[in-house]
Design a protein around this motif. Structure first.
Motif, short mmCIF file in Angstrom:
data_model
loop_
_atom_site.label_atom_id
_atom_site.label_comp_id
_atom_site.label_asym_id
_atom_site.label_seq_id
_atom_site.Cartn_x
_atom_site.Cartn_y
_atom_site.Cartn_z
N ARG A 428 0.83 -1.20 0.00
CA ARG A 428 0.00 0.00 0.00
C ARG A 428 0.87 1.25 0.00
O ARG A 428 0.57 2.22 -0.70
CB ARG A 428 -0.92 0.00 1.22
CG ARG A 428 -1.95 1.12 1.20
CD ARG A 428 -3.06 0.88 2.19
NE ARG A 428 -2.57 0.57 3.52
CZ ARG A 428 -3.18 0.98 4.63
NH1 ARG A 428 -4.26 1.71 4.57
NH2 ARG A 428 -2.69 0.64 5.80
N LEU A 431 2.18 1.68 -3.65
CA LEU A 431 1.25 2.01 -4.73
C LEU A 431 0.40 3.25 -4.46
O LEU A 431 0.20 4.07 -5.36
CB LEU A 431 0.32 0.81 -4.99
CG LEU A 431 1.01 -0.48 -5.46
CD1 LEU A 431 0.00 -1.59 -5.64
CD2 LEU A 431 1.78 -0.24 -6.76
N SER A 432 -0.11 3.38 -3.26
CA SER A 432 -1.06 4.46 -2.99
C SER A 432 -0.68 5.35 -1.82
O SER A 432 -1.34 6.36 -1.56
CB SER A 432 -2.45 3.89 -2.73
OG SER A 432 -2.44 3.03 -1.60
N GLY A 433 0.41 5.00 -1.12
CA GLY A 433 0.77 5.77 0.04
C GLY A 433 -0.03 5.34 1.26
O GLY A 433 -0.96 4.54 1.17
N ARG A 446 0.25 11.71 6.60
CA ARG A 446 0.21 11.23 5.22
C ARG A 446 1.62 10.98 4.71
O ARG A 446 2.50 11.83 4.82
CB ARG A 446 -0.47 12.26 4.33
CG ARG A 446 -0.41 11.97 2.83
CD ARG A 446 -1.17 10.71 2.48
NE ARG A 446 -1.05 10.38 1.06
CZ ARG A 446 -1.47 9.25 0.51
NH1 ARG A 446 -2.06 8.35 1.26
NH2 ARG A 446 -1.30 9.02 -0.77
N ASP A 448 3.42 9.85 1.15
CA ASP A 448 3.16 9.69 -0.28
C ASP A 448 3.59 8.32 -0.78
O ASP A 448 4.49 7.69 -0.20
CB ASP A 448 3.89 10.78 -1.06
CG ASP A 448 3.10 12.08 -1.10
OD1 ASP A 448 2.09 12.16 -0.38
OD2 ASP A 448 3.48 13.00 -1.85
N PRO A 449 2.99 7.85 -1.88
CA PRO A 449 3.39 6.54 -2.43
C PRO A 449 4.83 6.56 -2.95
O PRO A 449 5.27 7.53 -3.57
CB PRO A 449 2.39 6.33 -3.57
CG PRO A 449 1.88 7.69 -3.92
CD PRO A 449 1.88 8.46 -2.63
#
Length: 814
Positions: A428, A431-433, A446, A448-449
């Protein structure tokens, strides 16, 4: 004294409750089956209710004598005289209505008599559209959505687990949304509305407010079109629109008599299966030729989105000798996507109309008002107020989810959910952060990916720039938050380490932004080419479109809404700017030769500008001519304007401040509007801008006015973007004027072509124009189609009448 006072309150409470009695019961048909959502109204008033989906009804009234009318589509109206001294139960059986061909006949070669009736209804359309210039009423809305089927897993998520959290059964079925609301609704022609929600109940949440909106459910088939944004790309044609005879066939079913008036039942049938048209029945009163009811539906044959079928049932009641108003509207829908199947309804009941009250236009600046406390009404209140009884399923859902709501809003529960979500997952993160959440505190981290962190360009070679941030919500309703972020980057080939930090701080109704660090940035400050697109073009085609320089900087900005539709942002920035040469020639392709990092001299590795310092002040303000807003418990939310937005910008480069080398002043103005409805012909967007350097004593290429050009196969969308213009060559330090026009036909052409219509393509036309001393009269024409968020366009460009370039462009908007 205290005991006497308590007894007095009890007596008053008893007397008040005694003022309300009810007439209730069950409505069935000739076969004993429940009649769902039958209308129940008091004759010669707008007091009414609706049966629920099981045929049960309940109408709260003061003691007295009433004439109660019961009606449902396709069934014969029943009337009961009731002397209410106490609550009564009256069960009603509605027989099938008989529509007889008494006054007309259909001959083999003659026109169906429905057409004569429809022509008269069309002729009276504008009369009834403008019949009531203003009104107020009370609206009750119930919305219910059920998950009818779902896969066990979706995108790696366990749907069974999610289903348990939201109260679904073991087969992943059940109610996912149940809500009731009451509103005071005001309308003033030609479309101004104000809605004040006075009560709200959401199953499964003690804090949420209902999504039900009377304005969202409002329909008016006296309008030529119904525009259902998000459901249909095209406006839906009314069966009595001015041009309805071009779109519909009609069949006369017969007539019946209600309350001494003859009602004609007419079937409406689309002439072409895939036009944006309804099917079903309209009920038109003889002599007056007004609509008294509609029972229509539309299916995915008409290219609607999300839903397979949407049914609409609307009934009217006379409010005065001349005016009929809506009594109930019901939307039923079914649909599905990715293995999920949904079904449900929204129903609204209208009462207590007041016609043509005196309004001030300013009364409608506020479109919606939701105040604190309206979601705290108890069960006794709802038992008295709701005009549609709850079904047994709905009662169970409220009761079961009331327990779940208390649990879900507790800190232990939120912590347990966060614990599951916050587990490290390398896939995860790649690919998507990942977002680490503390929902109770409304804090979010947050990351980042990793996949999007790495890229390639000829200045840095293979490089990375990783970003992370922390966000703390301070006002959820108005999306106000504090955020701090950081990034670090490094180029393998140029060996330059960059990094920075930024902050967003809410200050009253404004946002203060602080940013500092070092970065490798695009010479075109509009960043017309994405890092990913430049990487792909470089590695696979040896095309280094992006031209870069290093900037060490510190900046501060203040942005926000000054008042109404007036917004502004002020930015001050100091920067040390340094041109950089190419340091890498790596590519998977040997077909081309990389150009230099000087866009004006692509064959020579000569600096485009010397190292310099810049101190500049930028001001930007926009106004959209609209002051409409919604008031929520935590503040206002302003709404998009139906008018164009005008913008004014001024940038001043100030010399000798912090060793600044620049000295210039640039003024620009623009006007723009997106998605202007053109009825069945789609929607239009435009942007017109012009600018001039008032002074240009000392400035460098990054200070020039840049344009959103495009040279690669992939382009960044946006109404102010060009399809074929060079990214850098025509940037100007003098003056310019540009214009952009885009029209989306929303399937007007492709929907008429068999097989292709199933793709739900939208036809696109682009026209772009630019004039400056560097480029006299440059214009582009682009033609193509859009599917979901993907655009494919063929563009051709001209300069002073001569064709200079043609190419295909792909655009993806996320």
């Amino acid at each position: 004294m205290r005991s006497a006072f308590i007894c007095f309150l009890f007596f008053i409470g008893f007397k008040v409750s005694a003022q309300q009695v009810s007439v209730s019961g069950k409505i069935t048909d000739d076969n004993g089956k429940p009649v769902p959502f039958a209308s129940v109204y008091i004759q010669n008033t707008t007091l009414g209710a609706s049966a629920n989906s099981e045929g049960d009804y309940s109408l709260q009234l003061k003691p007295g004598q009433y004439v109660v009318q019961y009606k449902a589509m396709g069934l014969k109206q029943e009337t009961r005289k009731v002397d209410l001294k106490e609550s009564k139960v009256i069960n009603i059986t509605l027989s099938t209505a008989v529509y007889q061909l008494q006054t007309v006949s259909i001959t083999g070669n003659g026109e169906d008599p429905a057409y004569a009736i429809i022509r008269k209804a069309i002729k009276k359309r504008k009369t009834y559209l403008n019949e009531v210039k203003a009104y107020t009423c009370d609206v009750y809305i119930k919305g219910l959505q059920k998950l009818l089927d779902a896969p066990k897993k979706f995108l790696g998520r366990d749907i069974n687990q999610i289903g348990r959290q939201i109260g679904l059964d073991s087969n992943r079925r059940g109610i996912v949304y149940l809500s009731e609301s009451e509103s005071k609704y005001s309308f003033m022609y030609p479309g101004k509305v104000h809605e004040e929600m006075i009560s709200s109940k959401v199953s499964g949440s003690n804090r949420a407010f209902s999504f039900n909106r009377a304005s969202d459910l409002r329909v008016n088939f006296y309008e030529n079109f119904e525009t259902w944004v998000g459901i249909s790309l095209r406006p839906l044609i009314s069966p009595i629109a001015d041009n309805a005879l071009f779109y519909y066939n009609y069949k006369y079913i017969g007539e019946t008599v209600e309350n001494g008036k003859t009602i004609n039942k007419i079937q409406v049938i689309p002439r072409r299966a895939h036009d944006p048209c309804f099917e079903g029945y309209v009920y038109i009163q003889d002599d007056s030729w007004r609509l008294v009811a509609l029972d229509l539906y539309i299916t995915k044959k008409a290219n609607i989105s999300l839903a397979d079928t949407i049914k609409i049932n609307q009934q009217f009641v006379p409010v005065s000798n001349k005016a009929w108003m809506t009594s109930t509207i019901r939307f039923d829908f079914t649909g599905g996507l990715f293995g999920f199947k949904l079904g449900g309804y929204f129903i609204s009941v209208y009462k207590n109309y007041a016609l043509n009250p005196t309004f001030n236009k300013k009364d409608f600046n506020e479109v919606l008002r939701i105040t604190k406390g309206i979601n705290k009404k108890d069960s006794t209140y709802w038992q008295q107020e709701r005009p549609i009884p709850l079904t047994s399923e709905e009662k169970t859902d409220y009761k079961k989810k009331e327990v779940l709501a208390a649990k879900r809003e507790s800190k232990p529960y939120l912590d347990s959910i966060d614990k599951v979500n916050n587990k490290f997952n390398l896939l995860r993160l790649t690919l998507s952060g990942m977002s680490l959440r503390d929902r109770y505190k409304k804090e979010y981290y947050r990351f980042d990916p990793l996949l999007g962190t790495f890229f390639f360009n000829t200045v840095q070679g293979f490089a990375f720039n990783y970003k992370t941030s922390f966000t703390k919500m301070t006002d959820t309703a108005n999306n106000r938050f504090f955020r701090v972020g950081a990034n670090i980057g490094y180029g393998i080939s140029d060996h330059i380490l960059n990094g920075g930090a930024n902050m967003l701080i809410p200050v009253s109704q404004f946002t203060l932004g602080l940013d500092a660090g070092s970065d490798i940035v695009d010479m075109n400050n509009l960043q017309p080419i994405s890092t990913l697109s430049n990487t792909v073009h470089g590695l696979f085609a040896k095309q280094n479109y992006q031209k870069l320089y290093q900037k060490q900087f510190a900046s501060a900005s203040l942005s926000g809404r000054i008042t109404g539709g007036w917004q502004a942002v002020a930015t001050v920035e100091w920067a040390n700017r340094n041109w950089l040469p190419n340091t890498s020639a790596y590519s998977f392709s040997n077909n081309n030769v990389y150009t230099s990092n000087n866009p004006l001299l692509p064959a020579q590795n000569i600096p485009l500008f010397p190292q310099n310092q810049s101190f500049k002040l930028s001001l930007r303000t926009t106004y959209d001519f609209s002051n409409q807003y919604e008031t929520h418990p935590n503040g206002r939310r302003y709404l998009p304007s139906p008018y164009p937005t005008i913008g004014l910008s001024f940038t001043k480069g100030i010399k000798n401040v912090l060793s600044s080398d620049v000295d210039y002043g640039k003024l620009s103005a623009d006007i723009s509007k997106s998605d202007i409805s053109m009825g069945v012909y789609g929607h239009t967007s435009f942007f017109i801008g012009a600018g001039k350097f008032l002074t240009a004593s000392s400035l460098y290429y990054p200070d020039y006015n840049q344009f959103r050009g495009n040279e690669g196969l992939f382009y960044r969308g946006g109404i102010s973007s060009f399809l074929l213009l060079n990214y850098y060559t025509y940037s100007t330090r003098t003056e310019y004027i540009e214009g952009h026009f885009e029209h989306n036909f929303s399937g007007f052409i492709t929907n008429k072509i068999p097989i292709i219509r199933k793709l739900k393509l939208q036809e696109i036309v682009h026209i772009n124009y630019l004039s400056s001393p560097e480029l006299k009269n440059y214009y582009e024409l682009g033609l193509g189609v859009q599917y979901l968020n993907l655009k494919v366009l063929y563009g051709t460009s001209y300069n002073s009448g001569s064709n200079i370039h043609s190419a295909i462009r792909l655009g993806i908007s996320l």
